[in-house]
Design a protein around this motif. Sequence first.
Motif, short mmCIF file in Angstrom:
data_model
loop_
_atom_site.label_atom_id
_atom_site.label_comp_id
_atom_site.label_asym_id
_atom_site.label_seq_id
_atom_site.Cartn_x
_atom_site.Cartn_y
_atom_site.Cartn_z
N LYS A 436 0.84 -1.20 0.00
CA LYS A 436 0.00 0.00 0.00
C LYS A 436 0.88 1.26 0.00
O LYS A 436 1.90 1.30 0.69
CB LYS A 436 -0.91 0.02 1.23
CG LYS A 436 -2.05 -0.99 1.19
CD LYS A 436 -3.08 -0.54 0.15
CE LYS A 436 -4.32 -1.43 0.21
NZ LYS A 436 -5.21 -1.10 1.32
N PRO A 440 -1.59 7.99 -2.12
CA PRO A 440 -1.93 7.53 -3.48
C PRO A 440 -1.43 8.51 -4.54
O PRO A 440 -1.31 9.71 -4.29
CB PRO A 440 -3.47 7.48 -3.45
CG PRO A 440 -3.82 7.34 -2.01
CD PRO A 440 -2.79 8.12 -1.26
N GLU A 441 -1.13 7.96 -5.72
CA GLU A 441 -0.64 8.80 -6.83
C GLU A 441 -1.65 8.75 -7.98
O GLU A 441 -2.38 7.77 -8.13
CB GLU A 441 0.73 8.33 -7.31
CG GLU A 441 1.83 8.60 -6.31
CD GLU A 441 3.21 8.56 -6.96
OE1 GLU A 441 3.32 8.99 -8.13
OE2 GLU A 441 4.15 8.09 -6.30
N CYS A 442 -1.64 9.81 -8.78
CA CYS A 442 -2.56 9.91 -9.93
C CYS A 442 -1.77 9.93 -11.24
O CYS A 442 -0.69 10.52 -11.31
CB CYS A 442 -3.41 11.17 -9.82
SG CYS A 442 -4.45 11.24 -8.35
N ASN A 461 -5.50 -5.62 -10.88
CA ASN A 461 -5.53 -5.63 -9.41
C ASN A 461 -5.30 -7.02 -8.83
O ASN A 461 -5.09 -7.17 -7.62
CB ASN A 461 -6.85 -5.06 -8.90
CG ASN A 461 -6.94 -3.55 -9.09
OD1 ASN A 461 -5.92 -2.88 -9.17
ND2 ASN A 461 -8.16 -3.02 -9.19
N GLN A 466 -3.15 -1.99 -6.91
CA GLN A 466 -4.46 -1.57 -6.43
C GLN A 466 -4.73 -0.21 -7.05
O GLN A 466 -4.23 0.82 -6.60
CB GLN A 466 -4.51 -1.49 -4.90
CG GLN A 466 -5.92 -1.30 -4.36
CD GLN A 466 -5.97 -1.46 -2.85
OE1 GLN A 466 -5.19 -2.20 -2.25
NE2 GLN A 466 -6.89 -0.75 -2.21
N VAL A 467 -5.52 -0.23 -8.15
CA VAL A 467 -5.76 1.00 -8.90
C VAL A 467 -7.26 1.15 -9.16
O VAL A 467 -8.00 0.16 -9.14
CB VAL A 467 -4.99 1.01 -10.25
CG1 VAL A 467 -3.50 0.95 -10.03
CG2 VAL A 467 -5.45 -0.14 -11.14
N LYS A 468 -7.68 2.38 -9.39
CA LYS A 468 -9.07 2.62 -9.77
C LYS A 468 -9.14 3.86 -10.64
O LYS A 468 -8.27 4.74 -10.58
CB LYS A 468 -9.96 2.75 -8.54
CG LYS A 468 -9.63 3.92 -7.62
CD LYS A 468 -10.54 3.90 -6.39
CE LYS A 468 -10.22 5.06 -5.45
NZ LYS A 468 -11.07 5.04 -4.24
N ILE A 476 -5.97 6.33 -10.34
CA ILE A 476 -5.38 6.50 -9.01
C ILE A 476 -4.69 5.20 -8.60
O ILE A 476 -5.29 4.12 -8.64
CB ILE A 476 -6.44 6.90 -7.97
CG1 ILE A 476 -6.98 8.29 -8.27
CG2 ILE A 476 -5.85 6.87 -6.56
CD1 ILE A 476 -8.00 8.79 -7.26
N GLU A 478 -3.23 3.15 -5.57
CA GLU A 478 -3.26 3.06 -4.11
C GLU A 478 -2.30 2.00 -3.59
O GLU A 478 -1.95 2.00 -2.40
CB GLU A 478 -4.69 2.75 -3.64
CG GLU A 478 -5.68 3.86 -3.96
CD GLU A 478 -7.09 3.53 -3.52
OE1 GLU A 478 -7.37 2.32 -3.30
OE2 GLU A 478 -7.92 4.45 -3.40
N GLY A 479 -1.88 1.08 -4.47
CA GLY A 479 -0.95 0.04 -4.06
C GLY A 479 -0.20 -0.52 -5.26
O GLY A 479 -0.68 -0.45 -6.40
#
Length: 576
Positions: A436, A440-442, A461, A466-468, A476, A478-479
């Motif tokens: 994690k 978080p990065e964009c 994923n 871990q992206v969305k 984004i 997140e992991g």
Amino acid sequence: MKITKLSQKLIDQIAAGEIVERPSSIVKELLENSIDAGADKISVKLFEGGSRLIIVSDNGTGIQKDDLVLAIENHATSKISTQEDLQNCMSHGFRGEALAAIASVANVKIRSKEYHSENGFELAKTNGDWDVFLSPSHSGTEIIVEDLFHNVPARKRFLKNNTTEFKHCQSIFAQLSLVYPRIEFSLFHQGRNVSLLRKSSGLSRFAEIFKLKDEQVKVASRQFEDLKINLFISTNQETSKNVPSFVYVNKRPIKNPTVSYAIKNAFKNRVHELYKPYLLVFITIPNHCINFNVHPNKKEVHFKNNNAIYTAVYSVICDLLSSNDPSERRNKLIFSNSKLRDGSKTEIKREVDSNRLTKDFLFPKLEQVFFNPSLIGGTGQNSIEYGLGYPIGQLNDTYILAQNTNGLLIIDTHAAHERILLEELKQNNNQLYCQKLAIPECIDFDEGNLKLFKNRIEIINQYGFQVKIVGETTLIIEGIPEILTGKKYTVALHDIVEGIVHLESVSSIAETVDEILGNIACKSAIKANRKLTITEIEYILRKIESTKNGGICNHGRPTWIELSMKSLDKLFYRGK
């Protein structure tokens, strides 16, 4: 505007446009006729790239005197006569259109003699009518085509220069001679013998046409219920030009998007885009599973089950290009004596025998061969018996230098480690743990690309990310996979998205996973300019020996090359 019925002459010329595009189209049709006639010796003679003169002669069954005039009639053929014949047809020709189409746009003569006949006969046009004459002929058929498009000047203007047209004819000649190694083919241009292919095996014919050594060719054959795949493939060729792939269905040369897509995806992670192998694919399938009667030139084919074709071709190529043997694909650096051309600006700064060197300069070349037992040979207890030898050190902290009984080995550290990581990731892809991110990065993407990527985000994923997607253009993070900790994971993810989009929306899950793991491996591998300990070098050497496809990186580049003692001696002119 009044509707009128076209004249037969105009109908023939329009129909000819679908069959006769250029001289090579005629060469194809006439060669196929000779093959269908059972010939085992076929000669092709061309002048001015075939635009002025084409002569194709064979020793086949010949044409009866009474059939000569009928031979140039439209929809006249000896290949089929019923609907059932069409469904079961295995010959190249069956539409009965080729000779009529050729005769409508060029001057044609046919000389033929049946094997058991005492006399030969010639079909020629006199005063606009076809006549048959006695003619001294050898057993078989000779067809002479002169002045292509002499009566259609608009089409003649679209022909290229003689060199280009000849290359197209040469390509057709090679294409058909590859299928029939038991037939002797000869090709002449401007009276000069360009190619003579004696009867041989399929492997020897393939190697001869592409100027390969036998050890640079691999052969495979596999049966899938009613479908059979025979395949010839060469080592990667050192050229930036497009290397052709030849595909045949029931011995007919074809182009098909399903097969092309299977080849493209099978090459991924195994073949470099600029160094591709020559490939020959033979597909044998019952006639009721295909439709050849799609276009007059018979280059197109429709398959009843595209998925079965894709799976068969893809799997055979993958298996043939994959190996656990480190010596399976051997990369040799060789030096050849090449005469420098007049006016060459190459400067050779050596004081020893400089006059001789300017005449015979040694040029390096990477030659790839399949399997050579000497690479992993050795009987001593020293580590030199390992396939990639024992470590000497590093060159510029980028290449590993090693030595075995055969000579010097140079290993690209990043390429080798990249392949090692990819194969390990494939074996353990369910154990990619997610790290994690504290913040978080964009990443911003093109809206269209992100839409295409959306249906693959769940797969991403599953492999440590871990992206969305947020909004229309933002992804984004997140992991990330633990293996990418401290690495340029944003670059890796960007490349993954671009790669999946490039694969198109129809890509399979397996292809998507390969794209993900390949990028993770590439970004995680040892980079250039990193100094390694001897222990680390030893690890790379031993690991690459036991890694599947260890001779190539994920992009198809060689991971190592070998410079034999013989090549080194040649480079220093030892023994001369």
